[in-house]
Enzyme design. Structure first.
Site, PDB file in Angstrom:
ATOM      1  N   GLY A  13     -17.349 114.652   6.954  1.00 14.58           N
ATOM      2  CA  GLY A  13     -16.174 115.096   7.692  1.00 14.58           C
ATOM      3  C   GLY A  13     -16.625 115.618   9.039  1.00 14.58           C
ATOM      4  N   GLY A  18     -16.752 120.122  11.613  1.00 14.37           N
ATOM      5  CA  GLY A  18     -17.846 119.533  10.845  1.00 14.37           C
ATOM      6  C   GLY A  18     -19.007 119.116  11.737  1.00 14.37           C
ATOM      7  N   ARG A  37     -15.618 109.289   7.112  1.00 14.97           N
ATOM      8  CA  ARG A  37     -14.833 108.133   6.675  1.00 14.97           C
ATOM      9  C   ARG A  37     -14.853 107.041   7.743  1.00 14.97           C
ATOM     10  NH1 ARG A  37      -8.571 109.107   5.531  1.00 14.97           N
ATOM     11  NH2 ARG A  37      -8.720 109.508   7.772  1.00 14.97           N
ATOM     12  N   SER A  38     -14.757 107.475   9.008  1.00 16.92           N
ATOM     13  CA  SER A  38     -14.881 106.551  10.125  1.00 16.92           C
ATOM     14  C   SER A  38     -16.340 106.526  10.572  1.00 16.92           C
ATOM     15  CB  SER A  38     -13.988 106.991  11.291  1.00 16.92           C
ATOM     16  OG  SER A  38     -14.340 106.326  12.474  1.00 16.92           O
ATOM     17  N   LYS A  79      -9.497 118.049   5.848  1.00 18.96           N
ATOM     18  CA  LYS A  79      -8.257 118.801   5.717  1.00 18.96           C
ATOM     19  C   LYS A  79      -8.080 119.324   4.296  1.00 18.96           C
ATOM     20  CE  LYS A  79      -5.629 116.515   9.389  1.00 18.96           C
ATOM     21  NZ  LYS A  79      -4.421 115.719   9.724  1.00 18.96           N
ATOM     22  N   ALA A  80      -7.476 120.519   4.211  1.00 16.86           N
ATOM     23  CA  ALA A  80      -7.233 121.127   2.908  1.00 16.86           C
ATOM     24  C   ALA A  80      -6.221 120.318   2.109  1.00 16.86           C
ATOM     25  CB  ALA A  80      -6.740 122.562   3.088  1.00 16.86           C
ATOM     26  N   ASN A 106     -10.361 125.487   5.379  1.00 22.37           N
ATOM     27  CA  ASN A 106      -9.423 126.577   5.081  1.00 22.37           C
ATOM     28  C   ASN A 106      -8.593 126.232   3.843  1.00 22.37           C
ATOM     29  OD1 ASN A 106      -9.844 128.741   6.785  1.00 22.37           O
ATOM     30  ND2 ASN A 106      -8.585 127.905   8.425  1.00 22.37           N
ATOM     31  N   SER A 132     -15.466 131.387   9.867  1.00 23.60           N
ATOM     32  CA  SER A 132     -14.626 131.850  10.962  1.00 23.60           C
ATOM     33  C   SER A 132     -15.402 131.872  12.271  1.00 23.60           C
ATOM     34  CB  SER A 132     -14.079 133.251  10.680  1.00 23.60           C
ATOM     35  OG  SER A 132     -13.292 133.698  11.769  1.00 23.60           O
ATOM     36  N   GLY A 133     -14.703 131.537  13.337  1.00 29.40           N
ATOM     37  CA  GLY A 133     -15.303 131.543  14.667  1.00 29.40           C
ATOM     38  C   GLY A 133     -14.869 130.359  15.493  1.00 29.40           C
ATOM     39  N   LYS A 186     -11.520 134.903   3.359  1.00 28.93           N
ATOM     40  CA  LYS A 186     -11.202 134.226   4.629  1.00 28.93           C
ATOM     41  C   LYS A 186      -9.697 134.222   4.875  1.00 28.93           C
ATOM     42  CE  LYS A 186     -11.841 131.619   8.316  1.00 28.93           C
ATOM     43  NZ  LYS A 186     -10.579 130.955   8.584  1.00 28.93           N
ATOM     44  N   HIS A 189      -8.844 137.607   6.094  1.00 32.65           N
ATOM     45  CA  HIS A 189      -9.344 137.685   7.474  1.00 32.65           C
ATOM     46  C   HIS A 189      -8.311 137.095   8.429  1.00 32.65           C
ATOM     47  CE1 HIS A 189     -11.066 135.539  10.938  1.00 32.65           C
ATOM     48  NE2 HIS A 189     -11.993 136.483  11.003  1.00 32.65           N
ATOM     49  N   ASN A 190      -7.781 135.927   8.091  1.00 36.01           N
ATOM     50  CA  ASN A 190      -6.807 135.277   8.964  1.00 36.01           C
ATOM     51  C   ASN A 190      -5.507 136.068   9.033  1.00 36.01           C
ATOM     52  OD1 ASN A 190      -8.815 133.342   9.050  1.00 36.01           O
ATOM     53  ND2 ASN A 190      -7.409 131.622   8.847  1.00 36.01           N
ATOM     54  N   GLU A 193      -6.080 138.771  11.366  1.00 36.68           N
ATOM     55  CA  GLU A 193      -6.097 138.146  12.697  1.00 36.68           C
ATOM     56  C   GLU A 193      -4.674 138.004  13.238  1.00 36.68           C
ATOM     57  OE1 GLU A 193      -6.760 133.598  13.995  1.00 36.68           O
ATOM     58  OE2 GLU A 193      -8.500 134.497  13.005  1.00 36.68           O
TER      59      GLU A 193
END
Length: 481
Positions: A13, A18, A37-38, A79-80, A106, A132-133, A186, A189-190, A193
């Site tokens: 990914g 990634g 994948r690509s 993606k989640a 996430n 995170s970052g 996490k 944390h968000n 935020e």
């Protein structure tokens, strides 16, 4: 590009996060297998950044797995939701007992718990990891929050600690707890935020709407604040955003941006889980609702003509002290938001059987992550001194700071109400604080109401047990439930 026989870790990914995480690993001397994948993305990464370290490009799942040392360590950055499940389903048949799959996206912690339990039965370690970052953090050093088994951290830990941000020489990475603990932390944390950003935005709105400051002047105020106790990444970037002038129009950048804030879902998750756990995270909730209100364009347009007070800016001595008062209100409200977040982590740990060290969580948030801030040092110290601290608001330093801020805090909110400036974050933070310190709350009346219409019973302050009053009967006799 230098080639090596086997990779110590692989990343599948290769979108921005990634790709940057893979580059970070390679820059620190780790040989990294690459898969996407690509195929084009894999080729582009090697072509553009192959001189940064050892990469092994792979163009099939089997080739990717074959490039990894055993036990294999596979980092998923997709993606989640369903896409993550699809990648897991693709790789699991190619892996063996003892191998490790890391989901560094996430993901919802409940999905992580489900995946961890299913793969544990196959002998494969699944590690839900909060990172995170943003894209810069992924490349230069993020805050990393791995969950999963202690055994998996023995091999993953040194790699993640190596590439994480460092504060005073300490890595911003720790094993948070079992199964979904990393993604849970996490998520919170968000949520914090969201609250932090809302409070900063309200400070801007107050300084402009009540103080009459220009965006450039507010930028200077924020720069000053960033040299003190509010020193943080979010305050720093806020000053830069406010100082920016739009090249096309010559107007302040903040004035040409649509006032409709978007969200990706982690804030909503935080609030939903807070409700499930019965934890009052009202500051985080108001921040999420504020974004929702900002995006309700039809509702806002229909309400434009509603009456309100004049917004004449402050003058005289009230104006002279207003920026300082807002700083006090912002600091106190931020303490409340962080206190609520840490209470939610504490409650989640108790509910799901995670032994989460709150001091370590605060410590790894000091660098790399979006909410990194100077006062996280004080939070780290508070939990080191009292690991079972019920709330940050009772910790010595924070308690005194919030008590000292009260007059300014209340004055700022009063000014906002008088001028019709919405401050849901400031207001709900103060309401939470006042609710905690109140000798008695009106919940006693609510309990009476519930018993009246639904026979839900109530408890008394003078004896044990539950009771019900026969409200429809003569004399309204009371009975034990």
């Amino acid at each position: 590009m230098r080639m090596s026989k086997k990779a110590s870790i692989g990343v599948t990914g290769l979108a921005v996060m990634g790709r940057n995480l893979a580059r970070n690993l390679a820059r620190h001397g780790h040989t990294v297998a690459l898969h996407n994948r690509s195929e084009q993305r894999t080729k582009e990464l090697v072509e553009q950044f192959g001189d940064e370290g050892d990469f092994i490009p792979a163009y099939s799942a089997q080739e990717f797995v074959d490039a990894l040392e055993r036990p294999r360590q596979v980092v998923i950055m997709v993606k989640a939701g369903a896409p993550t499940d699809a990648v897991i389903d693709e790789f699991v048949p190619l892996l063996e007992k003892g191998d490790v799959i890391v989901d560094a996206g996430n993901a919802h912690f409940a999905d992580t718990r489900r995946r961890e339990a299913a793969l544990r039965e196959k002998g494969i370690h699944f590690v839900g990891t909060g990172v995170s970052g943003g894209e810069e953090g992924a490349l230069h050093g993020p805050s990393i929050m791995p969950g999963g088994s202690k055994e998996s951290y023995q091999s993953l830990g040194p790699l993640f600690e190596d590439i994480s941000a460092k504060v005073d020489g300490e890595p911003c990475c720790t094993h948070v707890g079992a199964d979904g603990a990393g993604h849970f932390v996490k998520m919170v944390h968000n949520g914090i935020e969201y609250a932090d950003m809302q409070l900063i935005a309200e400070s801007f709105d107050l300084l402009r709407g009540a103080g009459g400051y220009s965006p450039a002047e507010i930028a200077e105020v924020f720069r000053t604040w960033n040299s003190g106790r509010l020193d943080s990444y979010l305050i720093e970037i806020t000053s830069q955003v406010l100082a920016h002038t739009d090249a096309a129009s010559g107007k302040p950048f903040v004035d040409i941006v649509a006032d409709q804030a978007e969200q990706k879902g982690t804030g909503r998750w935080t609030v939903q889980i807070g409700l499930d756990l019965g934890v009052p995270i009202s500051g985080i909730a108001e921040a999420v609702f504020a974004r929702s209100l900002s995006g309700a364009s039809n509702l806002r347009e229909a309400s434009r003509g509603l009456g309100g007070p004049s917004r004449a800016p402050l003058t005289g001595s009230a104006l002279d002290t207003f920026a300082d008062d807002v700083e006090q209100a912002l600091y106190a409200s931020k303490v409340v938001a962080y206190a609520q977040g840490f209470n939610q982590i504490q409650a989640g740990g108790a509910e799901y059987g995670w032994d989460i060290d709150l001091g370590k969580v605060a410590s790894i948030w000091r660098g790399g992550c979006i909410i990194r801030a100077k006062f996280l040092n004080d939070i780290t110290a508070a939990y080191a001194e009292e690991p079972a601290l019920p709330t940050l608001l009772t910790s010595g330093g924070f308690r005194k700071a919030v008590e000292d801020a009260q007059d300014s805090w209340r004055s700022v909110i009063s000014t906002a109400v008088r001028l019709g400036i919405p401050t849901p974050g400031f207001s709900t933070a103060l309401a939470y604080y006042d609710g905690l310190r109140a000798e008695r709350l009106p919940a006693a009346l609510v309990q009476g109401q519930r018993d009246y219409f639904g026979a839900h019973t109530y408890r008394r302050v003078d004896r044990e047990g539950s009771f019900h009053t026969a409200w429809a009967a003569d004399g309204r006799p009371e009975s034990s439930a």
